[in-house]
Design a protein around this motif. Structure first.
Motif, mmCIF file in Angstrom:
data_model
loop_
_atom_site.group_PDB
_atom_site.id
_atom_site.type_symbol
_atom_site.label_atom_id
_atom_site.label_comp_id
_atom_site.label_asym_id
_atom_site.label_seq_id
_atom_site.Cartn_x
_atom_site.Cartn_y
_atom_site.Cartn_z
ATOM 1 N N VAL A 115 -20.992 -25.471 18.821
ATOM 2 C CA VAL A 115 -20.846 -25.882 17.501
ATOM 3 C C VAL A 115 -21.532 -24.813 16.654
ATOM 4 C CG1 VAL A 115 -21.615 -27.769 15.910
ATOM 5 C CG2 VAL A 115 -21.030 -28.106 18.234
ATOM 6 N N PRO A 116 -20.965 -24.226 15.492
ATOM 7 C CA PRO A 116 -21.659 -23.518 14.660
ATOM 8 C C PRO A 116 -22.573 -23.847 13.938
ATOM 9 C CG PRO A 116 -19.660 -23.991 13.682
ATOM 10 C CD PRO A 116 -19.636 -24.787 15.233
ATOM 11 N N ILE A 117 -23.617 -23.034 13.733
ATOM 12 C CA ILE A 117 -24.839 -23.352 12.903
ATOM 13 C C ILE A 117 -24.604 -23.344 11.385
ATOM 14 C CG2 ILE A 117 -27.030 -22.444 12.126
ATOM 15 C CD1 ILE A 117 -27.272 -20.867 14.927
ATOM 16 N N SER A 118 -24.853 -24.544 10.579
ATOM 17 C CA SER A 118 -24.530 -24.563 9.344
ATOM 18 C C SER A 118 -25.874 -24.620 8.417
ATOM 19 C CB SER A 118 -23.544 -25.826 9.175
ATOM 20 O OG SER A 118 -23.314 -26.100 7.885
ATOM 21 N N LEU A 119 -25.956 -23.868 7.560
ATOM 22 C CA LEU A 119 -27.104 -23.721 6.539
ATOM 23 C C LEU A 119 -26.566 -24.144 5.025
ATOM 24 C CD1 LEU A 119 -29.024 -20.728 8.042
ATOM 25 C CD2 LEU A 119 -29.375 -23.146 8.395
ATOM 26 N N SER A 120 -27.809 -24.251 4.336
ATOM 27 C CA SER A 120 -27.423 -24.073 2.723
ATOM 28 C C SER A 120 -26.593 -23.055 2.159
ATOM 29 C CB SER A 120 -28.535 -24.560 1.898
ATOM 30 O OG SER A 120 -29.444 -23.614 2.257
ATOM 31 N N PRO A 121 -25.861 -23.192 1.143
ATOM 32 C CA PRO A 121 -24.917 -22.038 0.611
ATOM 33 C C PRO A 121 -25.899 -20.779 0.294
ATOM 34 C CG PRO A 121 -24.151 -24.066 -0.410
ATOM 35 C CD PRO A 121 -25.548 -24.433 0.451
ATOM 36 N N ARG A 122 -26.916 -20.850 -0.204
ATOM 37 C CA ARG A 122 -28.007 -19.807 -0.364
ATOM 38 C C ARG A 122 -28.402 -19.021 0.877
ATOM 39 N NH1 ARG A 122 -28.643 -16.449 -4.067
ATOM 40 N NH2 ARG A 122 -28.136 -18.018 -5.566
ATOM 41 N N VAL A 126 -27.874 -15.461 6.230
ATOM 42 C CA VAL A 126 -28.519 -15.856 7.281
ATOM 43 C C VAL A 126 -27.829 -16.689 8.596
ATOM 44 C CG1 VAL A 126 -30.666 -17.026 8.344
ATOM 45 C CG2 VAL A 126 -31.100 -15.896 6.324
ATOM 46 N N GLU A 127 -27.064 -17.734 8.090
ATOM 47 C CA GLU A 127 -26.385 -18.456 8.754
ATOM 48 C C GLU A 127 -25.164 -17.582 9.499
ATOM 49 O OE1 GLU A 127 -22.207 -20.996 7.808
ATOM 50 O OE2 GLU A 127 -24.057 -21.742 6.771
ATOM 51 N N VAL A 128 -24.604 -16.363 8.866
ATOM 52 C CA VAL A 128 -23.759 -15.524 9.356
ATOM 53 C C VAL A 128 -24.152 -14.750 10.635
ATOM 54 C CG1 VAL A 128 -22.134 -13.408 9.019
ATOM 55 C CG2 VAL A 128 -22.247 -15.423 7.466
#
Length: 381
Positions: A115-122, A126-128
């Motif tokens: 399951v990929p890590i998901s963060l806020s758009p801003r 960091v998410e990538v």
């Protein structure tokens, strides 16, 4: 990758990570500036508005306004301080929310899943990066699992193979012990068979030790200046009896008087592994080619033999731990599958490279070594 490229990549990653910091600082300063501007504009408008009315001393609102006018500086400081604290709190809370997201994602990295890590758009950058780390961790875990499985299989195979020569040695020694009237010829035959099986037993035990040493020790270099030309000439001459036994011949081209700074003992092991591999997988009656050529930035050693073409899927794994081209557990040539893995580690410790190619029933190993393993190295190409 060169050190310069690594530094550039590190600077790029830091620049991407600081994007959130710049964004938060920009919003913080902009919010404070807007608040101060609105405050002073409202103050000017309030003064102008109050001046348009006629006020009487008995008017309660006039008394309030008069108090504010008398304590204007104090009131302004209090309002500005409250606004400053409110804006600072909001920005601090926002920063903490980003930090909480990062901590939560980091905890997910401790036990990575598909399951990929998901963060806020801003937090997209960091998410990538975190997902790249997660994917690398999954790949490393898979590689480690496969290596562990190969090692376990190898140990099972070796343990099984130990029984055969041991049983033969005991059986023939018992025959020699029990048979009093055995003929000299038969005694010699039994002795030769027992000796051959004992040597095979020794090889298998050595493979056990190789597996143990590879897992428990870390390789370190002890550099000294040594003639690479003389080293290769000596190693090739030592293999002459083995080549003769298997109907193989040498075709060598070694540039004389080439010296490098290296760990000679470990480097000899590399060439021993490559030549032994060539011997084991060569067609009978063919030649093994060994070339050593000094180039401007490195020394290149090529070991080539004629044998069954290695499929691309096996060629990709040839330097992995416990990988054997011949997966037969009874193969006397497969070894523990550590020779090439150890060779790769030694070559890379020297700052060099090693690669394998195979096509048209030809197998080629190319080793590139710097002239001085102690000096910082750029990629050898």
């Amino acid at each position: 990758m060169s050190k310069r490229k690594e530094k550039e990549s590190r600077r790029f990653r830091l620049a991407r990570r600081s994007d959130i910091t710049r964004h938060l600082l920009f919003r913080y300063i902009l919010s404070l500036t807007a608040f101060f501007a609105v405050f002073f504009i409202c103050l000017i408008l309030a003064i102008f508005f109050c001046q348009t009315f006629i006020w009487y001393p008995e008017d309660p609102f006039y008394q309030f306004l008069n108090w504010i006018q008398t304590n204007l500086i104090l009131v302004s400081v209090v309002i500005l301080l409250i606004g400053f604290m409110f804006i600072s709190y909001r920005m601090f809370a926002k920063s903490v929310s980003y930090l909480d997201e990062t901590i939560s994602a980091s905890e997910q990295l401790a036990h990575p899943t598909e399951v990929p890590i998901s963060l806020s758009p801003r937090m997209k950058n960091v998410e990538v990066e975190l997902n790249m780390v997660r994917e690398q961790a999954l790949r490393n875990a898979l590689i480690a699992k496969e290596a562990e499985q190969r090692k376990n299989d190898m140990l099972v195979y070796l343990a099984h193979d130990l029984k055969t020569p041991l049983t033969s040695v005991i059986g023939y020694l018992n025959l020699l012990h029990d048979e009093e009237d055995i003929s000299p010829a038969l005694r010699e035959k039994y002795t030769d068979i027992a000796l051959d099986k004992a040597e095979r037993l020794e090889d298998l035990i050595n493979e056990f030790f190789d597996i143990t040493r590879f897992n428990l020790t870390a390789l370190t270099l002890e550099p000294e200046r040594r003639s690479l030309s003389r080293m290769l000439e000596q190693i090739t001459s030592e293999f002459l009896p083995i080549l003769s036994e298997k109907s193989l011949t040498w075709n060598t081209s070694i540039t004389p008087n080439v010296e490098i700074v290296c760990d000679p003992d470990k480097l000899e092991r590399v060439f021993d592994n490559l030549i032994r591999n060539a011997v084991n997988y060569s067609y009978s009656g063919t030649e093994i080619t060994l070339n050593m050529t000094p180039l401007p930035r490195f020394v290149e050693i090529r070991v080539q033999n004629q044998g069954k073409t290695i499929p691309p899927e096996k060629l990709e794994k040839i330097f992995e731990q416990f990988f054997r081209l011949d997966s037969s557990r009874s193969s006397a040539t497969g070894g523990a599958g550590l020779g090439l893995a150890i060779s790769k580690e030694i070559v890379e410790l020297h700052g060099g490279t090693i690669k394998a190619e195979s096509s048209d029933e030809t197998i080629l190993f190319t080793v590139r070594l710097p002239f001085d393993c102690r000096a910082p190295q750029n990629p050898l190409s």
